[in-house]
Design an enzyme around this catalytic site. Structure first.
Site, short mmCIF file in Angstrom:
data_model
loop_
_atom_site.label_atom_id
_atom_site.label_comp_id
_atom_site.label_asym_id
_atom_site.label_seq_id
_atom_site.Cartn_x
_atom_site.Cartn_y
_atom_site.Cartn_z
CB CYS A 74 -0.90 0.00 1.23
SG CYS A 74 -1.92 -1.48 1.37
NE ARG A 78 4.32 1.63 -1.64
CZ ARG A 78 5.44 0.94 -1.45
NH1 ARG A 78 6.44 1.08 -2.31
NH2 ARG A 78 5.58 0.10 -0.45
CD1 TRP A 81 -2.69 -4.42 -5.06
CD2 TRP A 81 -2.07 -5.79 -3.41
NE1 TRP A 81 -2.53 -5.67 -5.61
CE2 TRP A 81 -2.15 -6.53 -4.62
CE3 TRP A 81 -1.71 -6.46 -2.25
CZ2 TRP A 81 -1.87 -7.90 -4.69
CZ3 TRP A 81 -1.44 -7.82 -2.31
CH2 TRP A 81 -1.52 -8.52 -3.51
CG ASN A 106 2.88 -0.98 2.93
OD1 ASN A 106 2.25 -1.92 2.49
ND2 ASN A 106 4.11 -0.69 2.52
N GLY A 107 1.52 -3.20 5.13
CA GLY A 107 2.10 -4.41 5.69
C GLY A 107 1.04 -5.40 6.10
CD GLU A 156 10.61 -9.75 -17.64
OE1 GLU A 156 10.19 -8.58 -17.49
OE2 GLU A 156 10.54 -10.62 -16.74
CE LYS A 167 7.81 -6.44 -17.84
NZ LYS A 167 7.77 -7.48 -16.87
CD GLU A 227 4.14 -8.01 -15.32
OE1 GLU A 227 4.04 -8.25 -14.10
OE2 GLU A 227 5.21 -7.67 -15.86
CG HIS A 270 9.37 -34.13 -22.73
ND1 HIS A 270 9.67 -35.45 -22.50
CD2 HIS A 270 10.43 -33.62 -23.41
CE1 HIS A 270 10.85 -35.73 -23.00
NE2 HIS A 270 11.34 -34.63 -23.56
CE LYS A 291 8.10 -0.92 -10.18
NZ LYS A 291 8.39 -1.52 -11.48
#
Length: 608
Positions: free
Chosen positions: A2, A27, A75, A101-102, A481, A485, A488, A504, A603
């Site tokens: 947050c 955030r 968040w 935040n946490g 990567e 990208k 997300e 396989h 983020k």
């Protein structure tokens, strides 16, 4: 994950809080709220949804007068996004207000204790427990109440707190979640990250674990958990304020992609001197480098993907065996760290919860640790035995681009340095690699200039349901990567596979019209990858190939080819990722997605 801001001074707080939150919305953006003390009462306004909802509700802060306040953009972790669960949270008498935040890990136990004593809870959050716990311990001395709460609470937290009885004071607390204090001309501020305060000051203090900051409009004091005053030195932030603004680009992500040439130069230039690599802040002697018997690279998300690339680079150049771990797995798998092990922790923010915990686990087991981080003064930078900075500047978009590129460069430099010291490369090879490193920024600029062609191709796949990325060796790391990208920011299902694994099971997913992105930058693997391309095309796939400019044979197998310039085989990730970033960006934009703030993501992942 947050965002927290706070202000006390001679200006109106609410507009400053809203402005600060706008810089921290990366955030968290499922709800937001502010609390402002007007001299008589603490007034709270909060709303589910993006920050603009709160801004409209308060008329950009005009309806909330007062020169002391705290703000929060959320968040969600405990409780769904809603007005009630949004921060700030009060005690029952509305005399103590908290933003957090946490995660409070023992909040259920504390909540039951408080309920047994008659406290009532309105929200589903762990943060409301803090407000009531502060109320329970408060006997007229805020500092005493805060320290008692710190002794009782388990977990991570950064807090901004207002006590109605102390209208001239803002309190801030930190344990394992980032928090800074800014010292400005017309007052003082707290924030989760530097961009929130850059408009007002460049002088900041980094609050360390279990420290308390007490802010008045013209003074700042710091205390430890025993209420003893401590002295701290401020840091002058060198970033240009424009680095934290969009600067005319439609999205921060696009801006940050175009900043990659500069980021690569800034990460390289201080370390390239007279044909040699000097990493001054590393502080490792040749003896220490030669004593390394194994490297463990530990990271999350995109940083983990740079580590997968680095495994090939370190092993190929320096002949040091490398293991790459997701931080969330490393800390729980009882890792074997023998004598001579070096644990490299990679994190853009330097505050990533799992990576920080992995660092502490490695240190507890006696291993030497090296942090590769972007933020000076961050927890990983402070706690690792050695540190190497990436100098990427502020990265605002949730989906990383320039920080990823900087982390690659940092690891290339380390690998060359280690190889040189250990005698596994010649001086001529080092000089050739340095030439190639210096050429990367210009080559990235050339690839970015090709955006129009990639945009046209991306527009063909806006309705895609599944896209697969394949590659071998370093190309597999690039594929990982590229896939991340895309998924997300566009919400299209995407997977990366080692191309040799197609037979396989994976190839059963290929059907008519499926897009497969094949990366082929490793010359010794061209034929193998072309064979895999033929396999998927035979089953109806449309193949986009990203390859070196000398691999024209691939045109016979692939449907669409993007060429990258020639560079050292170990450095191809820095180039091949650029068209994949652009492809993901234009697919997401074409689908109408919020590129900078993809759903359910934040983020800086500062909680487990």
């Amino acid at each position: 994950m947050c965002g927290i801001v706070g202000y006390i001074g001679t200006a109106q707080a609410a507009p400053i809080l809203l402005d600060g939150l706008s810089k921290l919305e990366y955030r968290g953006y499922d709800s937001a709220g502010i609390a402002v003390f007007d001299g008589e009462e603490i007034h709270v306004k909060k709303a589910a949804g993006r920050l603009k909802v709160l801004s409209e509700l308060t008329h950009d802060g005009a309806t909330m007068p007062g020169m002391l306040g705290i703000g929060h953009t959320r968040w969600a972790t405990h409780g769904s996004p809603s007005d009630i669960n949004a921060h700030p949270h009060y005690n029952k008498a509305e005399t103590i207000t908290v933003v957090h935040n946490g995660i409070i890990e023992n909040y259920l136990k504390l909540k039951k204790k408080l309920q047994d004593k008659g406290y009532e809870f309105l929200s589903e959050t762990d943060t409301e427990v803090l407000a009531h716990l502060l109320d329970y311990y408060y006997k007229g001395n805020p500092l005493e109440a805060i320290t008692k709460v710190m002794h009782r609470v388990e977990g991570s937290y950064a807090l901004g707190i207002i006590f109605k009885d102390f209208p001239d004071t803002l309190y801030a607390v930190r344990k394992d979640s980032p928090l800074i204090v800014g010292e400005a001309k017309d007052g003082n501020l707290i924030a989760s990250d530097v961009p929130a305060v850059l408009k007002y000051t460049r002088e900041v203090y980094f609050i360390q674990n279990e420290e308390i900051a007490v802010l008045k409009k013209d003074s700042i004091a710091f205390y430890n958990v025993d209420s003893e005053e401590i002295k701290k030195e401020s840091t002058t932030i060198q970033w240009d304020i424009n680095a934290a603004e969009k600067g005319g680009y439609e999205h921060f992500m696009l801006k940050e992609m175009y900043e990659q040439p500069k980021t690569v130069r800034d990460t390289l230039s201080p370390r390239l001197k007279d044909g040699a690599i000097e990493i001054e802040e590393l502080g490792m002697t040749p003896e220490e480098i030669r004593a390394i018997r194994k490297i463990h690279i530990v990271a999350c998300g995109s940083a983990y993907h740079t580590g997968v690339t680095a495994k090939y680079v370190f092993e190929g150049m320096a002949r040091i065996p490398v293991e790459v771990d997701l931080a969330s797995e490393f800390r729980y798998r009882d890792p074997i760290l023998e004598e001579g092990a070096l644990v490299i922790i990679i994190s853009q923010s330097g505050e990533t919860a799992d990576s920080l915990a992995a660092l502490r686990e490695a240190k507890a087991r006696g291993a030497k640790t090296l942090g590769i981080v972007n933020v000076v003064g961050s927890s990983i930078a402070r706690e690792a035995h050695k540190v190497m900075y990436t100098w990427a500047g502020p990265e605002i978009a949730v989906a990383t681009t320039k920080a990823y590129s900087a982390q690659l460069i940092a690891q290339y430099l380390l690998a060359i340095k280690f190889a040189q010291v250990r005698g596994t490369v010649t001086q001529a090879e080092v000089e050739s690699m340095i030439v190639d490193l210096k050429g990367l920024p210009g080559q990235i600029e050339m690839l970015l200039a090709n955006k129009g062609r990639i945009q046209k191709f991306a527009n063909r796949y806006l309705a895609a349901r599944d896209i697969f990325f394949i590659g071998r060796g370093i190309d597999y790391a690039i594929s990982m990567e590229g896939s991340l990208k895309l998924k997300e920011i566009s919400y299209i299902h995407s997977e990366a596979y080692a191309a040799g694994e197609l037979k396989h099971g994976t190839i059963s997913l290929i059907e008519e019209g499926t897009l497969v992105a094949a990366v082929a930058t490793q010359k010794e693997l061209y034929k193998k990858t072309i064979s895999n391309i033929v396999e998927v095309r035979t089953r109806g796939a449309f193949v986009l190939a990203v390859t070196n400019e000398d691999n024209t044979d691939i045109e016979k197998a692939a449907d669409y080819v993007i060429y990258i310039p020639t560079t050292n085989r170990y450095f191809t990730n820095s180039l091949a990722i650029i068209p994949l970033q652009l492809f993901s960006y234009y697919v997401a934009v074409g689908r109408g997605c919020d590129v900078d703030k993809p759903r359910n993501l934040a983020k800086s992942v500062t909680v487990e």
